[in-house]
Every structure is written in C-alpha cells, then in structure tokens.
Design a protein around this motif. Structure first.
Motif, short mmCIF file in Angstrom:
data_model
loop_
_atom_site.label_atom_id
_atom_site.label_comp_id
_atom_site.label_asym_id
_atom_site.label_seq_id
_atom_site.Cartn_x
_atom_site.Cartn_y
_atom_site.Cartn_z
N ASN A 1 -66.65 48.14 42.60
CA ASN A 1 -65.40 48.89 42.73
C ASN A 1 -64.26 48.20 41.97
O ASN A 1 -63.76 48.71 40.98
CB ASN A 1 -65.05 49.07 44.21
N ALA B 1 -59.50 55.90 53.50
CA ALA B 1 -60.24 55.59 52.29
C ALA B 1 -61.67 56.06 52.50
O ALA B 1 -62.23 55.91 53.59
CB ALA B 1 -60.20 54.10 51.99
N SER C 1 -62.17 57.80 44.88
CA SER C 1 -60.74 58.04 44.66
C SER C 1 -60.54 59.41 44.03
O SER C 1 -61.42 59.91 43.31
CB SER C 1 -60.16 56.97 43.72
N TYR D 1 -64.39 54.62 42.67
CA TYR D 1 -63.19 53.82 42.37
C TYR D 1 -63.36 53.02 41.08
O TYR D 1 -62.45 52.93 40.26
CB TYR D 1 -62.94 52.88 43.55
N ARG E 1 -55.69 56.73 39.91
CA ARG E 1 -56.42 57.11 41.12
C ARG E 1 -55.48 57.17 42.32
O ARG E 1 -54.43 56.52 42.35
CB ARG E 1 -57.53 56.10 41.40
N THR F 1 -56.60 56.34 46.16
CA THR F 1 -57.74 55.91 46.98
C THR F 1 -57.45 56.07 48.46
O THR F 1 -58.34 56.38 49.24
CB THR F 1 -58.07 54.43 46.67
#
Length: 619
Positions: free
Chosen positions: A318, A492, A501, A603, A609, A611
């Motif tokens: 990630n 998340a 994301s 991600y 993004r 998230t």
C-alpha cells in the motif's frame, strides 16, 4: 566464574541474493526501479555522482550509504553486471578512503569529534550488504578496523543527534562481524552503543502525554518519524544479545501508542516531519516507509511471528508504491491518506508539522533529498524477505513471486498475490530431500486452504515430507471486506492485504525551472498533480463488487489497476482548500446529487485518492 556473553540466533534467517530470484510482478517492479531514479542517481544527481565518499565535494554523510543500501541488492537480484560494476566503484572508493586507524567516513581528521557517527553505523551496514551479495573478502577486515576505531572514538565522543537516536542500526554490522569472528569486543561495542543510545522503551512507557499525543509545530529527535520507524526493531535486535523479555516488547508497545495517537488508515503513523496526529491529510515521509519495512523484516526474522509478516505486506503493498509515480522516476517526500491534489502550498498555509508546502509534490527531491537516496531499499529488501530459513525448514514469509535454492532443492512461488488470492508452490528436488516447508497464512484470512485442507489463519502451515522430483502445493486465501473506523468518523476499506481508495483522475503538470536548470528535468523533473474527476463522495452501502483486471506494464498504476471495487455513493459537501488540502471530514452528509457508482482501487496504485470515506449505511 563470569558467564561468557553469547549472541542468540534469530528464529529465521534472511536470504541472500545468491539464494533468491524474483519472479513475476515482483521482478517487474524491481526492473522498473532499476530503469528509473534509483538505478540512475549516480549518473546525474550531484549528491551521489560527486559525493565526498568517492572523492568529490558534495554531501559526505548519509546519502551515498542510503543509496547503496538498496542499489546493491537491486543490482544483484537482477543480475545486472553494469549496476554491479557501478556499485563496486563506490565500494572500492570507500574502502580505499579508509584511514590507517580504521576511520572510514569522509571528513578531515580534525573534524571527527563533530562528525555525527550515524553515517559510520550506516556505512557499516552497507558493507555487510555488499559482502553478502558479492562475497568481497575485503569487507571483513575493513569492517573490523572500522568498528575497532568506532569503539575507541565513542570513548571520547559519545553518540549525539542522529547517531544517538539510531544507535541500534550499528548492531547490524556488529552482529554480522561477530558471527564470523566470535570476538568478544564486538559484543562490548554493542552494549556501548545501547548505553549511549536513546532509550525508546522509557519514552513509550511514558508516551501518553500532550508532548507526544497532540499536534505540535515543534521539531525534535524523539518525535521524528524516521527515527521512530527505525526504532521499531531496536528492542528485538538488542534482545539477541540481552535475551531479556522486556526488549522484545518494544515494537508492540511503540505501535500501540503510535497508532492510537498518530495512526493512518493503512497502518503507518504520520510524520511530516515529526508526529502529526491522525488527520488524513497529515503526511508520512517516504524514508519512514522504507525504514518501517526494514524494521518489520527484522522483527519477522528475529521473532518468527506471523503478525510482522502481515504488517510488512500491508505497508509494502500500500504505502510503498503509492508514494512513487508508476514508473518510479518521481516520488513524494510526504504521502497522505486523503490526497486530492499535490500542488505548491504557500508557507503561511502549510498544514504539515515541519515540512514545506512542496513536500507532497512528485519529483526528484521534494522538500529534502534524504528520501531520494533512501528510496532504493524498499523493494529489494522486501524481495529478500520473501523466504527465510529456520532451524527445521524453509519459510515462505512474505507472499510474493520468487524462486529460492534450499539445499539441493528449488522452491518456486508463482502468484499474482496481493491482487489475487491463490498461490502455487513448486518444489523441485533432483534427489530426495527431507525438510519442512512453512507457508505464512495471514491473520486476516477468513478461510485458508492448503492442498485441500483448511488451516488456521495467523500461523505457518507446515508441510514436512521427503521431497523428490517435482511437487506442487496450492494455497487459496479468502478475505472479507472490512470497514475500519477512523478517528474522524470516517471509514477505511480493507480486503486482505490491500486498502482501497476512491479513484481520482490525475493531471500531471511539470514544473518549469527555466533553461538554466539541468537536474530537475524530464524524466526526473518535478510535478504538481491536479484532480480531473470529483472526489467529494459518501458511500451509501457496504456492498462492494470486486472486479479483477489484468496486471499492466506497471503493477501499481491507477490507469490499469489489477482489481477494482465498484461502490455506490452520493456527492456531499466536502471541500478542499484553494491549495488542494481536503478538509478532514465533510461539512454535511446530506446528499447533493443522485446516487452513482464510483470505483475504488488499491491504495498502492493511486496518485490522488480519498482513503478515509464517510459511510451513510442506507442498506
């Protein structure tokens, strides 16, 4: 009679580049790194090209060692003779520059007392990496003289500043040499480093106070995110010498406190430059990502505990790729969980604790060049941690495609994990060989099946047999979609080792520094990145539909994500500043338009993004 000091063996031993060969998407990722910034810094970046370490006049402290720490294993993992020769040129110069008394760092003799010996600890570690990769017999005597000199130097000039807060890094070369020579003075040096170094155990026993739990615009070594990422392994490393139970607790205690007060959605802790709270637009420095990975690799090796492999994959799949452009020619100094724009922020509007308003740009050396040098170690050292050796067998510790030699046997793991949930191991034994193959079953697995049999998550599945000819072992891992609550009231989304994301279209705008600029130019120039699609959404359902897509030329690329989650969402009143910093939460969750479908992507594939997202839970 006083008992002789001993050095305990770690539970698992890391592989060398002679024993492991990357395959599949992992090899492709290493090839991308070699073809980009990491593989070319010595050809154009003055701090490497003209460093004092090789007789030049540029930085003569941490940058060349940082770069070599990753460039060396990269060169040998890819069996690239040109890269190996370029690395050797640096090692040759470093060894040739060693003084008669053993001092190895490039400074005038009169300046030794004020020279921060963090660089000596770091170059010692680098020399062990070179020796393990190349077999260079010059390293052992050179390292012995260097560490002897360091022991004497510390008797007159105690560790200070960076060296004091990174003392445990010196244990790596000390232990490496001790295992070859068995000389007791090396263990005395290890204790000396510990005695002069900063006490992280004491810090985190008393961490719950406003100095460390809040957001402060104040710089200190104690709160520096890279120091803390490095220090995660400090207690475990020292436990090999002390064998005291309390030292093995250090990493767990640190993470408990760091995640509580400064944790990010994906398991990092913020630090832009120092600890910055839990806000999703606070950054984490790339050096901290690489050093956290290295710490987790050591924790996995020393303890043999599955949880450290889980976290290692989580950060690597990630955080590491997300802070680079897909081709790895540019990187950020700070990455953010909610990052909807990466453009210059005037100093009076900067929201970071200590970093500048350019720290989140993608470029050659945004904010500061330490990450430019240190970014090289992330992927190569992760690759070398994919398999480890135990007392009774071979351990598949980080699930990534590669092949290893184990005795007369070869063991190959073929997989598109973490984007897929199946693993295939092939064992080739030309003559019968009995050993146990241990396969790490991640703790997040809802169900895990190894050769048709269910096995427990959070353990190593053990397959012991006499291997002969060609054998295969198949593994299937099933994951649940998790909606992880965040302090801001958002969630998340996690599935297996990947976080997802909101996908945001990105427009890259190169920064033109004028015709006189020769370094920050294509392909290693600087960029601002602006959104081209909406980002102010709230999810309306927990029901996600996952779609697998082919792996593209770049494994981590938002243009060709290997897996996409389709979700339902509505636009809400969620605003970004004029400089592109998203507010920590929407101003209102009242829908501002019709429900629509949005795409969530891993991600690690994203440039821009969101998230941490609001969830309305209509269903």
């Amino acid at each position: 009679m006083e008992k002789k000091q001993t050095l305990r063996q770690p539970q698992l031993t890391m592989m060398t580049t002679a024993e492991l060969r990357p395959l599949g998407w992992l090899r492709r990722q290493l090839e991308i790194q070699a073809a980009s910034l990491s593989g070319h810094l010595d050809q154009f970046w003055p701090d490497i090209q003209d460093s004092k370490w090789i007789g030049g006049n540029r930085e003569g402290w941490e940058r060349v060692p940082y770069w070599l720490d990753g460039f060396i294993p990269l060169a040998f993992l890819l069996e690239d003779e040109d890269m190996q020769a370029r690395a050797r040129r640096y090692v040759d110069a470093i060894l040739a520059g060693q003084r008669e008394d053993g001092w190895i760092c490039p400074c005038e003799d009169r300046d030794r007392g004020g020279y921060d010996t963090w660089a000596a600890l770091l170059i010692g570690k680098v020399l062990t990496v070179w020796a393990d990769c190349s077999g260079d017999e010059r390293v052992e005597p050179a390292l012995s003289r260097m560490l002897r000199n360091l022991q004497e130097h510390l008797s007159y000039h105690a560790l200070f500043d960076w060296g004091r807060f990174r003392w445990f890094e010196g244990l790596v070369p000390v232990y490496w040499l001790y295992r070859r020579t068995g000389e007791d003075w090396l263990l005395s040096l290890a204790h000396q480093l510990k005695a002069q170094g900063f006490d992280y155990d004491a810090l985190f026993e008393g961490f719950d106070n406003s100095i460390f739990t809040g957001f402060h615009h104040s710089w200190s070594f104690q709160k520096h995110t890279v120091n803390l990422a490095m220090a995660l392994k400090s207690g475990a490393l020292y436990s090999l010498l002390s064998a005291h139970e309390e030292h093995t607790r250090t990493a767990s205690l640190m993470l408990e406190k760091l995640w509580k007060y400064h944790g990010t959605a994906i398991g990092l802790f913020t630090g832009d430059e120092t600890l910055a709270g839990t806000g999703p637009t606070q950054g984490t420095e790339l050096c901290a990502v690489c050093e956290m990975l290295y710490s987790l690799e050591w924790l996995l090796s020393i303890t043999g505990e599955v949880k450290w492999g889980d976290l290692l994959e989580q950060i690597c799949f990630n955080a590491l790729p997300a802070t680079f452009s897909p081709d790895m020619w540019t990187h950020q100094y700070d990455q953010m969980a909610n990052q909807v724009q990466c453009s210059r922020i005037p100093q009076e509007h900067v929201h970071f604790t200590d970093n500048s308003g350019e720290a989140h740009l993608f470029g050659l050396e945004p904010h500061f060049g330490c990450c430019t040098a240190n970014l090289s170690q992330g992927w190569p050292k992760f690759a070398l941690s994919a398999f480890m050796k135990g007392a009774d067998g071979l351990y598949s510790t980080a699930l990534a495609p590669c092949e290893v030699r184990y005795g007369a046997a070869k063991v190959r793991l073929e997989t598109e994990y973490p984007f897929r949930n199946t693993l295939t191991y092939t064992v080739e034994a030309p003559t019968p060989q009995r050993f146990a193959l241990y396969i790490r079953i991640p703790g997040w697995a809802k169900r895990a099946v190894v050769d048709g049999k269910e096995v427990e998550a959070g353990t190593f599945a053990r397959l012991e047999r006499e291997w002969t000819g060609t054998s295969t072992v198949s593994v299937t891992l099933e994951a649940e979609t998790e909606f992880c609550p965040r302090p801001s009231g958002l969630v998340a989304i996690r599935r297996g080792p990947l976080f997802y994301s909101l996908k945001i279209g990105a427009r890259w705008e190169p920064i033109d520094y004028g015709p006189e600029e020769k370094i920050k130019v294509f392909p290693h120039g600087d960029y601002e990145v602006f959104p081209t699609t909406p980002f102010a959404y709230a999810l309306t359902s927990r029901a996600l539909r996952f779609e697998e897509r082919p792996l593209g030329q770049f494994p981590f690329d938002d243009r060709t994500p290997p897996v996409v989650a389709h979700a339902r969402a509505v636009p809400v009143d969620w605003r970004a500043s004029e400089y592109g910093v998203l507010e920590n939460a929407p101003r209102s969750l009242a829908p501002m338009g019709a429900e629509t479908e949005v795409e969530l992507v891993p991600y690690g594939t994203t440039t821009l993004r969101v998230t941490e997202l609001p969830l309305l839970e209509r269903d």
